[in-house]
Design a protein around this motif. Structure first.
Motif, short mmCIF file in Angstrom:
data_model
loop_
_atom_site.label_atom_id
_atom_site.label_comp_id
_atom_site.label_asym_id
_atom_site.label_seq_id
_atom_site.Cartn_x
_atom_site.Cartn_y
_atom_site.Cartn_z
N VAL A 164 0.83 -1.21 0.00
CA VAL A 164 0.00 0.00 0.00
C VAL A 164 0.87 1.26 0.00
CG1 VAL A 164 -1.67 1.36 1.33
CG2 VAL A 164 -1.97 -1.11 1.10
N MET A 165 1.82 1.34 0.94
CA MET A 165 2.56 2.59 1.15
C MET A 165 3.75 2.75 0.22
SD MET A 165 2.37 3.06 5.32
CE MET A 165 3.06 1.46 5.75
N LEU A 166 4.39 1.67 -0.19
CA LEU A 166 5.58 1.76 -1.03
C LEU A 166 5.27 1.52 -2.50
CD1 LEU A 166 8.18 -0.10 1.25
CD2 LEU A 166 7.71 2.35 1.10
N VAL A 167 4.55 0.42 -2.78
CA VAL A 167 4.25 0.07 -4.17
C VAL A 167 3.09 0.91 -4.71
CG1 VAL A 167 3.63 -1.82 -5.74
CG2 VAL A 167 5.14 -2.25 -3.80
N GLY A 168 2.16 1.33 -3.81
CA GLY A 168 1.07 2.18 -4.22
C GLY A 168 -0.21 1.47 -4.64
N GLU A 173 -6.55 -4.44 -3.56
CA GLU A 173 -5.60 -5.12 -4.44
C GLU A 173 -4.38 -5.60 -3.66
OE1 GLU A 173 -3.21 -4.00 -8.55
OE2 GLU A 173 -5.13 -3.02 -8.11
N ALA A 174 -3.97 -4.82 -2.64
CA ALA A 174 -2.85 -5.23 -1.80
C ALA A 174 -3.18 -6.49 -1.01
CB ALA A 174 -2.47 -4.10 -0.84
N VAL A 175 -4.42 -6.61 -0.53
CA VAL A 175 -4.85 -7.79 0.22
C VAL A 175 -4.74 -9.04 -0.64
CG1 VAL A 175 -6.85 -8.93 1.26
CG2 VAL A 175 -6.34 -6.56 1.84
N SER A 176 -5.29 -9.00 -1.85
CA SER A 176 -5.27 -10.18 -2.71
C SER A 176 -3.86 -10.53 -3.15
CB SER A 176 -6.15 -9.94 -3.94
OG SER A 176 -5.66 -8.87 -4.72
N THR A 177 -3.04 -9.53 -3.47
CA THR A 177 -1.67 -9.78 -3.90
C THR A 177 -0.84 -10.34 -2.75
OG1 THR A 177 -1.89 -7.94 -5.46
CG2 THR A 177 0.33 -8.73 -5.02
N SER A 178 -1.10 -9.85 -1.54
CA SER A 178 -0.42 -10.37 -0.36
C SER A 178 -0.70 -11.87 -0.18
CB SER A 178 -0.86 -9.60 0.88
OG SER A 178 -0.42 -10.22 2.07
N LEU A 179 -1.92 -12.28 -0.43
CA LEU A 179 -2.29 -13.68 -0.26
C LEU A 179 -1.47 -14.59 -1.17
CD1 LEU A 179 -6.18 -13.44 0.08
CD2 LEU A 179 -4.52 -13.92 1.89
#
Length: 254
Positions: A164-168, A173-179
């Protein structure tokens, strides 16, 4: 299996799946204590079992989020690949510090991450985050991998804020990509643990079955709940767990 134990396992599995599907994190940090204190596994068995449960639920969560149109495969590959490589190279550094000190350092890191997420301003509706240079994604993954390898933990509590904070990426979308990243890391760790520990397959099946419902429910809620609410819920969970870890490990330093 007594019905009370089965219901407890199903409830725990559902809660863990919901945390992963909704927030993209909370898996291992919630699963290991639950398996040790509530299910009765040894810490070693709990670690192996947790990797299987979290890995399978995370992989299923990716499919659920992808069907909702919120998944970034390119970022998952670049961020996750760099993180896994650096995490492997940095794993030996943790031997320089005591387990209690490692957990205290991780707790302090979690407090910083939680506070940063809580105070971060949301992108206005309809606006997009400014584009980042191409090197930012693998560099961010490498930084998380360094911390994960050195501190021995990480998962969504470091991945989601970085995305969220670095990649933007937007929160959903961050939640799904993190999974996707968690699933890959969990698989690698599970295969490594299998050499020294035997896992309880029926227990894994029970947790995964219940977690499947929680994961898919969480994936659906991500699209319906405001990004600000998700961000604040994530920050609150990180800060609460950090305070609990500090409470448990600070006395061991004196």
């Amino acid at each position: 299996m007594p019905i009370e134990k089965l219901l407890l396992d199903l409830l725990l599995g559902f809660g863990i799946g919901l945390s992963l599907g909704l927030l993209g994190g909370g898996g291992s940090i919630l699963t290991v204590p639950a398996l040790v204190y509530l299910v009765g596994l040894s810490p070693q068995a709990a670690a192996t079992t947790s990797l299987a449960i979290v890995g399978i639920n995370s992989a299923l969560g990716v499919l659920a989020h992808k069907s909702c149109g919120v998944f970034n495969g390119r970022v998952a590959l670049l961020f996750g690949g760099a993180g896994m490589l650096v995490s492997y190279l940095a794993a030996g550094l943790s031997g320089w510090l005591s387990p209690a000190l490692l957990l205290v350092l991780f707790s302090l890191l979690m407090l910083v991450v939680g506070a940063s997420m809580a105070m971060r301003k949301d992108t206005p509706t309809g606006a997009s985050n400014p584009p980042r240079p191409g090197w930012v994604t693998p560099a961010s993954g490498a930084g998380v991998g360094l911390l994960t390898g050195f501190l021995g933990v990480g998962g969504g509590f470091l991945i989601v804020p970085s995305l969220v904070m670095l990649v933007g990426l937007p929160m959903g979308e961050a939640v799904s990509t993190s999974l996707a990243i968690i699933a890959a890391n969990s698989l690698a760790g599970f295969l490594g643990h299998l050499q020294t520990c035997v896992c309880d397959l029926p227990l894994i099946a029970t947790f995964v079955t219940a977690g499947l419902g929680g994961t898919f429910l969480g994936a659906r809620l991500v699209k319906r709940l405001p990004a600000r609410l998700l961000r604040l819920a994530f920050a609150a969970l990180v800060i609460i767990l950090a305070l609990l870890l500090l409470w448990d490990n600070l006395p061991a330093l004196w």
